[in-house]
Structures are given as structure tokens and as C-alpha cells.
Design an enzyme around this catalytic site. Sequence first.
Site, short mmCIF file in Angstrom:
data_model
loop_
_atom_site.label_atom_id
_atom_site.label_comp_id
_atom_site.label_asym_id
_atom_site.label_seq_id
_atom_site.Cartn_x
_atom_site.Cartn_y
_atom_site.Cartn_z
N GLU A 290 0.83 -1.22 0.00
CA GLU A 290 0.00 0.00 0.00
C GLU A 290 0.86 1.26 0.00
OE1 GLU A 290 -3.02 -0.23 -0.63
OE2 GLU A 290 -3.73 -2.18 0.10
N ARG A 294 0.33 3.80 -3.02
CA ARG A 294 -0.38 5.04 -2.67
C ARG A 294 0.58 6.19 -2.38
NH1 ARG A 294 -5.90 3.33 0.57
NH2 ARG A 294 -5.91 1.13 0.01
N ASP A 426 -4.13 -9.78 -8.92
CA ASP A 426 -4.41 -8.74 -9.93
C ASP A 426 -3.24 -7.91 -10.47
OD1 ASP A 426 -4.26 -7.53 -7.43
OD2 ASP A 426 -6.24 -6.62 -7.47
N GLU A 562 -12.22 -0.34 -10.07
CA GLU A 562 -11.83 -1.18 -11.22
C GLU A 562 -12.82 -1.18 -12.38
OE1 GLU A 562 -11.75 -2.18 -8.03
OE2 GLU A 562 -9.58 -2.18 -7.70
N THR A 651 -0.97 1.21 -10.33
CA THR A 651 -2.23 0.52 -10.02
C THR A 651 -3.15 1.37 -9.15
OG1 THR A 651 -3.16 -1.59 -9.29
CG2 THR A 651 -1.36 -0.68 -7.96
C1 DMJ Z 1 -6.28 -0.05 -5.17
O1 DMJ Z 1 -5.59 0.30 -4.05
C2 DMJ Z 1 -5.38 -0.58 -6.23
O2 DMJ Z 1 -6.04 -0.51 -7.43
C3 DMJ Z 1 -4.91 -1.97 -5.97
O3 DMJ Z 1 -4.20 -2.52 -7.02
C4 DMJ Z 1 -6.02 -2.89 -5.61
N1 DMJ Z 1 -7.22 -2.29 -5.39
C5 DMJ Z 1 -7.35 -1.04 -4.78
C6 DMJ Z 1 -8.70 -0.45 -5.06
O4 DMJ Z 1 -9.68 -1.36 -5.19
#
Ligand code: DMJ
Length: 663
Positions: A290, A294, A426, A562, A651
Site C-alpha cells: 500500500e 499510494r 491482480d 476497477e 495501479t
Molecule cells: C487499489 O488500491 C489498487 O487498485 C490496488 O491494485 C487494488 N485495489 C485497490 C482499489 O480497489
Amino acid sequence: MAGGRGADKHGPSAPGKKLQRGSTGRRALPSDKDLKSVRKVRQGDAGIIAPELPSMLLPMKYIALGMLAVALVCSWQFVLLNRSADSPSTMHLTSVGSLLEANISALAAQQKGLVSLVVRLSEEMLKEHDEIQSLRARLGPTGQPPADKIAELRDMVSSLKASAPSGPQLRGSAAVLPRPKPGGFPQEWLQKFSQQELEASAKEAEKWRDGVKGAFQHVWRNYRKRAWGLDEIRPVSGAEGRRWGNMGLMILDSLSTMWVMGLKEEFDEAEKWVETSLSFENSGFVSFFETTIRALGGLCSAHALSGRPVFLKRAQELADRMLPAFAPHEPAFPASQVDLGAKPGSESGKQGWFGGAVLAEVGTVQLEFRYVSQMTGNPIYGEKADASMRSIIKAANGKGLIPWGLSRTSPTRFVNSHVTMGAMGDSYYEYLIKTYVQTDHKEVEWKDVWKKAMSEMQQRLVRKTQGGLTYVSDEQNEFLTDDMGHLACFIGGNLIYGSRHIPETERDASWERDAAEITETCFQFYHRSPTHVGPEVERFIPKASSPGDMEIQLAHSLLRPEVIESIFYMLYYTGDPKYRRMCGEIFEGLEKYTRTTYGYGGLYDVRQTGHAHVKDEMETFFLAETLKYLYLCFSENPRETLDLEEFVFNTEAHPIRIFRGKQ
Ligand code: DMJ
């Protein structure tokens, strides 16, 4: 405005009309509007108004000649007047004579001014005339710019773009992102949809785009007032939210959205906070994953977008604090938790709830760490990230699809058999293709693994219900579960994105087909829900027909991005107005059922329409991703707001600049 072109062409202000004979029978002087039109021809898109030029050239010529004639007459009159004023006989005149002399001199002075004015005007007109003629000559007989000239121009633009150095020292201003240009839809869109359809769609989206910006500002106002510098705010009570490491995560995760939305004041204020108040000292143990996507991703992106050095400085500081968490041996995975404030010699990494390594966690590090290396010139960050990725690929041993659980012992092996495009798996697949793009398509190894994974996914996981829903199932112990989580919905967008980025000769047409079908199914998560907010997990019933072929399996919502993310990519590449409408419906559902006094709250159950079902929790990804993708979907031409030839999303939807070579 998109409609401007049509109005210029046929409307009442058409230049040809304005220059017709006036009521006196003489040619009327050009009005302000006419002169503006002339300027437009010189500065704007010549191909669009070119057909009006011929009708304009004749009057222009006559006007110019007329002006010259007036100038000549005036000059002659001026000479005569001067002669009479200077004549010796006038020296002996009485006071009446002197008065007359004074009047004649005044008149002469006026005439002089008038003459120079007319001469200047005539010169201007002739200049305009010459410019229009040369423009006309360049346009050729059809009035349209020749195709080869356009191609030449395009090449010039792209080579200028490619040679424009990126990096902090050259990107200090807030004008890095191209702002939307009115009416310029991508060629590919125009091949399938008419200009009018696209304009109508953009017009329809205006209210949603303003609404999304307003949604962001609503959250931000409250966060500033009640929780400034904290990691989260609670959307129902307005209290402090969860702690993620005491690092103002909400600010770091929102920077790039503010930039994309053009919220300059908010961005500047956040920058000041990053400069003066951001501290990693008291983070305690935080999730490595995270923090990467982030916090580090947010800082890298703020730097990539704005070019302001403070973001790179803080990104590097954070990356330095994270480096010790990477194992110094095979498998070179980062620990699951990292203490950003660890004192030298103390333990800085530790394992989380899962003893081994989670595929998505150890496989989602490259974009951010590589960016830090590229921008600082220190290769260590990128090398660590690549080593982690290579440990996974080595364990995969030629397979594309792999289970999400890995051992942390050497040689690495898989410790479960759960294959998924959703939680735990994912973003590993997502980063394979994006790392290839980030390297400007140079490092093909990542792309090759992605291609393999995608075709294995199509064979093993992609299914269709009798009702026509294409979904991507999880696989456990070699059996399909027929479950698909909201998280897995990113894959629709990732498929079209990847297929547009790999060489044409390697493209599989079925990727784009599946991308569209999966995105449609994911939209049904929302469309079939009474709140129009989609649930966390759906179960598919392959033999059932619609609408019984999909049932909610986990009913809560965290306001994840998503589904909107995939819709965004579909819109970006196809321009199909139906994708904007999908996002419009979703946004209206969010506004109606999840907006709270202090922000937007997740739902306990998306089937319940009462406000009691709103959670007092708001993830920062709602600002980083959900609102950003919505905003982009509602932009007139998203690629002019954010060009995917220049940026790649991490992501967490933070745009990272594609690397075009050494600084
Ligand atoms: C986000 O923090 C990112 O997209 C991560 O890859 C997985 N999903 C969350 C949001 O759903």
C-alpha cells in the site's frame, strides 16, 4: 467548444457574407468580426475555414485599392492646402486673413493625420491580403491541406515530443499536461462515430464532469477542515479515519487527481504540506504494498506531472526507507510490512498475516521504484524491484498464469493453487504490461510474460453464461469457482490497453473482444444493483439466462475503481459514447447513495437504499482512482487531459511518465 466549427462555417458570421455590398452600393468596410475571421484563418486550423477564403479575397483587394485611392486624393488635397498656406500673398492678409490661415493650418494638420492613417490601414490590408494569398497557395486547389503536409506535420510533432527531455529540471511549470482542446476528437473515434455524436456525448457528460470535480472538492473541504494531515477522514462522523502510518496518506494519494482536475490551489497547498510537514519517522510498520502504490506512487506522480523537485526528494527519501525491506537473497521479495522509521540496526521488515509472499504484493513494485531510479540516476531502486519480479517469473518457470501464494525460501515455489485476476493476484499481471510500456516498449521480457498470461487466462478462466455475460472466474485446485470479484474487473481495461501497446503483428483480436465483453459484464455489477453501486463479488451461473446468470456473492462496496477504470480504457480507445453513459449512471448512483456530510462512504449492502447502510469509512483510493477515472471518462477527449503515450497509470491511478531515455 466543439460546436464552434460548424458555426464558423455556416453561421451568420461567415466572412464571405459580411463583405457583401453595403446599402450605399459601395463595398462595406470589414467589421470586427470579419477581421477576427481573417485572424482565425491565419492562426487556426486552416483546413476547416479554408473554403471561405476565395469569396473573401476579391473584396479585400478592392478595399485595399479603394483605400489607396482615398489616400492619394487626400495627399493631393493636403499638398494644395499647404501650398495656399505657404503662399507669400497670404502674409499681407488682415486678422480675418490670419484666422483663415489658422483654420487652413488646422485643416492641413488634420488632413496630414488622416492621410497617414489611411496609408497605415492600406498597408495592413495589403499585408493581410498577401498572407491570405500565400496561405491559399499552400492549401492547394482543393482548399484542404495536402495529406503529405499533414503527415509531415504529425511526424514533426511526434519527433519534437519524443526529443523533449523529461525530468525535473525541465518540468517546473504547471503546464506539463496538455489541457483539453475544443473539438479535437481522435481519428479513431471519428472513424466509428460522427462528429455530432461525439459532441453530443461530450455535452451530455459536462454536468457529470462538473459533478465529479465537485465531489472531490466536497471531500477535500472537509478533510482540510477536520482531518488535515491525517491518513483518512471518516465520511459520516467527520472524525479521524484509520491510520496507515501517520503520513497524510490522503494528501499523497490525492495529489495527482488534483493536478488532473486542475485544482491548482489545492495542489499548491498540498505541496507545501509535503515540503514542510510530511514525516515518515513515526509510521511504525506499514504495508509495503500500500505504501508503494499510494504514497510512493503518489509522490512520483506528483513529480512526473508537475516537475516540482520537492516531490522527487520526498519520493527518494521514502524509497530509501523502504529499501531495507527487500530480501538481500533469492527470492528477492520485499517484506510484507516495513517500518519506515526504523533506526539503523533494528528490524525494518516483517511478515504479515500470510507467512509467504503474496503475488500482487511482491509483483507490484516496478513502476514506482524504477521511476525513482530514472529520475535520480541511482539504479538501486529499480534493480531491487526488478529482482523481485524476476524471482516470480523464475518460479513460474514458463507459465503465464500462476497461483498467488509463493514461498519466501529458495528455490521459490507456489504454496497454494488459487489462480485469480482478483485479490492477491491482480496487479502482478497489470504491471507486466505496464512495465513494458514504461520502458517505452524496449524491455520485451515483461510483455512476453503478460501475453502468455493473457492467453492462458482466456483458455482457463474466461467463461460465458447462457445469458451472454463474459466473466473471468477464479480457479482453485483446478476447478473454476465461477466467482468474479470487483477487483478482477480491471482486466477488461488491461486487455485493451495491452493490446494497443504491443506490436500489431503480435496482437490477438480476441483480446479486444474480451476486453469489451468483460467490461460490459462488470458494468452489469452496477446496472443490476438497485443502488447502481456494484458489489464486491458476483457469482455467475453459467447455464442460466439473463438476469438469473449473475448473483451477488459479497454485497458490500468499498467504492472501488476497477469497473470505472476498465470503462475508461474502453472509452479512451474506442470513443464509444455508451461508455460515458455507463459512467454517468454509476456516478449518479454514488451521488445518491454514498454521499455523506463529510465525504463518500462505502456501503454495507449495495442492495439496500437507506442511508443506514453507509459505512463510516472512505478509502483514499476513492479520490486517487474512482474520481479520477470518472473525471477522465467525462472529459471531452480524455487523451488531451492525460495522454497515455506519455504517461502510464500505476495501479493506484497515479500517472507515471514513460521513460524515453537517459537524462
Ligand atoms: C487499489 O488500491 C489498487 O487498485 C490496488 O491494485 C487494488 N485495489 C485497490 C482499489 O480497489
